[in-house]
Design an enzyme around this catalytic site. Structure first.
Site, PDB file in Angstrom:
ATOM      1  N   GLU A 113     127.257  33.083  24.748  1.00 30.61           N
ATOM      2  CA  GLU A 113     127.011  32.854  23.322  1.00 30.61           C
ATOM      3  C   GLU A 113     125.573  32.416  23.020  1.00 30.61           C
ATOM      4  OE1 GLU A 113     128.826  31.104  25.329  1.00 30.61           O
ATOM      5  OE2 GLU A 113     128.176  29.024  25.117  1.00 30.61           O
ATOM      6  N   ASN A 171     122.789  41.913  30.342  1.00 32.09           N
ATOM      7  CA  ASN A 171     121.662  42.286  29.473  1.00 32.09           C
ATOM      8  C   ASN A 171     120.386  42.323  30.299  1.00 32.09           C
ATOM      9  OD1 ASN A 171     120.133  42.609  26.959  1.00 32.09           O
ATOM     10  ND2 ASN A 171     119.502  40.470  27.224  1.00 32.09           N
ATOM     11  N   ALA A 186     109.890  46.675  37.137  1.00 27.25           N
ATOM     12  CA  ALA A 186     111.007  45.726  37.180  1.00 27.25           C
ATOM     13  C   ALA A 186     112.277  46.263  36.503  1.00 27.25           C
ATOM     14  CB  ALA A 186     110.578  44.403  36.555  1.00 27.25           C
ATOM     15  N   GLU A 187     112.223  46.530  35.206  1.00 24.72           N
ATOM     16  CA  GLU A 187     113.458  46.817  34.468  1.00 24.72           C
ATOM     17  C   GLU A 187     114.252  47.989  35.036  1.00 24.72           C
ATOM     18  OE1 GLU A 187     113.356  46.686  30.165  1.00 24.72           O
ATOM     19  OE2 GLU A 187     111.362  45.835  30.233  1.00 24.72           O
ATOM     20  N   HIS A 231     116.367  41.694  29.981  1.00 21.57           N
ATOM     21  CA  HIS A 231     115.369  41.079  29.102  1.00 21.57           C
ATOM     22  C   HIS A 231     113.992  41.217  29.761  1.00 21.57           C
ATOM     23  CE1 HIS A 231     113.797  38.528  25.984  1.00 21.57           C
ATOM     24  NE2 HIS A 231     113.099  37.904  26.922  1.00 21.57           N
ATOM     25  N   GLU A 281     108.453  49.875  34.423  1.00 21.00           N
ATOM     26  CA  GLU A 281     108.384  50.682  35.655  1.00 21.00           C
ATOM     27  C   GLU A 281     108.655  49.862  36.907  1.00 21.00           C
ATOM     28  OE1 GLU A 281     105.159  54.085  34.301  1.00 21.00           O
ATOM     29  OE2 GLU A 281     104.534  52.504  35.677  1.00 21.00           O
ATOM     30  N   ILE A 332     122.192  40.390  17.959  1.00 23.40           N
ATOM     31  CA  ILE A 332     122.810  39.241  18.628  1.00 23.40           C
ATOM     32  C   ILE A 332     124.307  39.250  18.350  1.00 23.40           C
ATOM     33  CG2 ILE A 332     122.907  36.707  18.688  1.00 23.40           C
ATOM     34  CD1 ILE A 332     119.861  36.722  18.370  1.00 23.40           C
ATOM     35  N   ASP A 380     120.101  35.211  25.477  1.00 23.18           N
ATOM     36  CA  ASP A 380     119.363  35.218  26.760  1.00 23.18           C
ATOM     37  C   ASP A 380     119.683  33.992  27.619  1.00 23.18           C
ATOM     38  OD1 ASP A 380     118.092  37.627  26.066  1.00 23.18           O
ATOM     39  OD2 ASP A 380     116.517  36.562  25.009  1.00 23.18           O
TER      40      ASP A 380
HETATM   41  C1  GAR Z   1     113.264  47.056  27.033  1.00 22.01           C
HETATM   42  O1  GAR Z   1     112.009  46.568  27.409  1.00 22.01           O
HETATM   43  C2  GAR Z   1     114.298  45.949  27.081  1.00 22.01           C
HETATM   44  O2  GAR Z   1     114.112  45.063  28.147  1.00 22.01           O
HETATM   45  C3  GAR Z   1     114.033  45.244  25.775  1.00 22.01           C
HETATM   46  O3  GAR Z   1     113.806  46.295  24.861  1.00 22.01           O
HETATM   47  C4  GAR Z   1     113.270  47.441  25.549  1.00 22.01           C
HETATM   48  C5  GAR Z   1     114.143  48.626  25.271  1.00 22.01           C
HETATM   49  O4  GAR Z   1     113.611  49.800  25.817  1.00 22.01           O
HETATM   50  N1  GAR Z   1     115.134  44.397  25.383  1.00 22.01           N
HETATM   51  C6  GAR Z   1     114.978  43.261  24.734  1.00 22.01           C
HETATM   52  O5  GAR Z   1     113.907  42.849  24.348  1.00 22.01           O
HETATM   53  C7  GAR Z   1     116.279  42.502  24.474  1.00 22.01           C
HETATM   54  N2  GAR Z   1     116.002  41.147  24.107  1.00 22.01           N
HETATM   55  P1  GAR Z   1     114.502  51.072  26.125  1.00 22.01           P
HETATM   56  O6  GAR Z   1     115.282  51.420  24.854  1.00 22.01           O
HETATM   57  O7  GAR Z   1     113.482  52.136  26.452  1.00 22.01           O
HETATM   58  O8  GAR Z   1     115.397  50.761  27.268  1.00 22.01           O
END
Ligand code: GAR
Length: 206
Positions: free
Chosen positions: A150, A110, A182-183, A112, A180, A95, A153
């Site tokens: 600050e 970021n 979404a992120e 999440h 897969e 953080i 999330d």
């Molecule tokens: C991902 O799922 C990301 O969204 C999460 O950590 C993983 C990292 O995977 N982030 C959080 O939880 C942040 N609060 P990666 O290193 O394979 O990208």
């Protein structure tokens, strides 16, 4: 073409970093270029991914820097000396203070792994987020890309994508599906969106 210089901050495996690298190779990330990858964990596999793609890497730890403040000062110096315009937190498990986030207002995003405001904030990271979603019994979860301020999330939401929870899911299977479906899609999309906006602002300003 002018591009926004992007730094990606990581702590682990770096699959989201990989999605950004792939988007850059494909040309769907074109308003920005990944100029630096910073890890706060020595040996993080994300560093290997960056090296393989020919991207400069840097490892900075709080222990080496003596304190969180020292860490943030060193990080800021590394970013600003390389003229980084956009910071992407991609699985960065630390953080950052209000003075750091304030310095990069509207220039730091970021990813999440939930639909904010569910399962987010202090203590919700990585697999823990999916454990909490399964324990609560939600049938839909997903991922969110947001600006960083600050509040952990708590910054303005840029993109979200919903993902179904399936019967029999474990935190690991759910994590994989969220990555897969979404992120790996919305993070490169948001990085392009914000880079294009910053580029446009810069050109209008000059
Ligand atoms: C991902 O799922 C990301 O969204 C999460 O950590 C993983 C990292 O995977 N982030 C959080 O939880 C942040 N609060 P990666 O290193 O394979 O990208």
């Amino acid at each position: 073409m002018n591009k926004i210089r992007i730094a990606v901050l990581v702590s682990g495996g770096g699959t989201n970093l990989q999605a950004l690298i792939d988007a850059q190779a494909k040309g769907s990330l074109q308003s920005g270029e990944i100029a630096l990858v910073v890890s706060n964990k020595p040996g993080a596999y994300a560093l290997e991914r960056a090296k393989r793609a020919g991207i400069e890497t840097l490892t900075l730890t709080r222990t080496d820097c003596g304190s969180q403040e020292g860490f943030e000062t060193a990080l800021m110096e590394a970013l600003d000396s390389r003229k980084i315009g956009l910071i992407v937190l991609a699985g960065f498990m630390s953080i950052l203070s209000a003075s750091f986030t304030g310095h990069y207002e509207n220039r730091m995003i970021n990813i999440h792994p939930s639909l904010i405001p569910s399962f987010c904030g202090k203590g919700y990271y990585g697999l823990r987020v999916h454990e909490a979603a399964l324990a609560y019994g939600v049938k839909v979860t997903g991922a969110t890309v947001h600006y960083v301020n600050e509040v952990p999330d708590g910054g303005k939401i840029l993109l979200q994508k919903a993902v179904s929870v399936e019967p029999g899911d474990t935190p690991e299977t759910l994590q994989r599906r969220v990555m897969e479906q979404a992120e790996w899609r919305i993070l490169p999309e948001a990085a392009e969106m914000v880079s294009a906006k910053l580029l446009n602002d810069k050109e209008n300003w000059i």
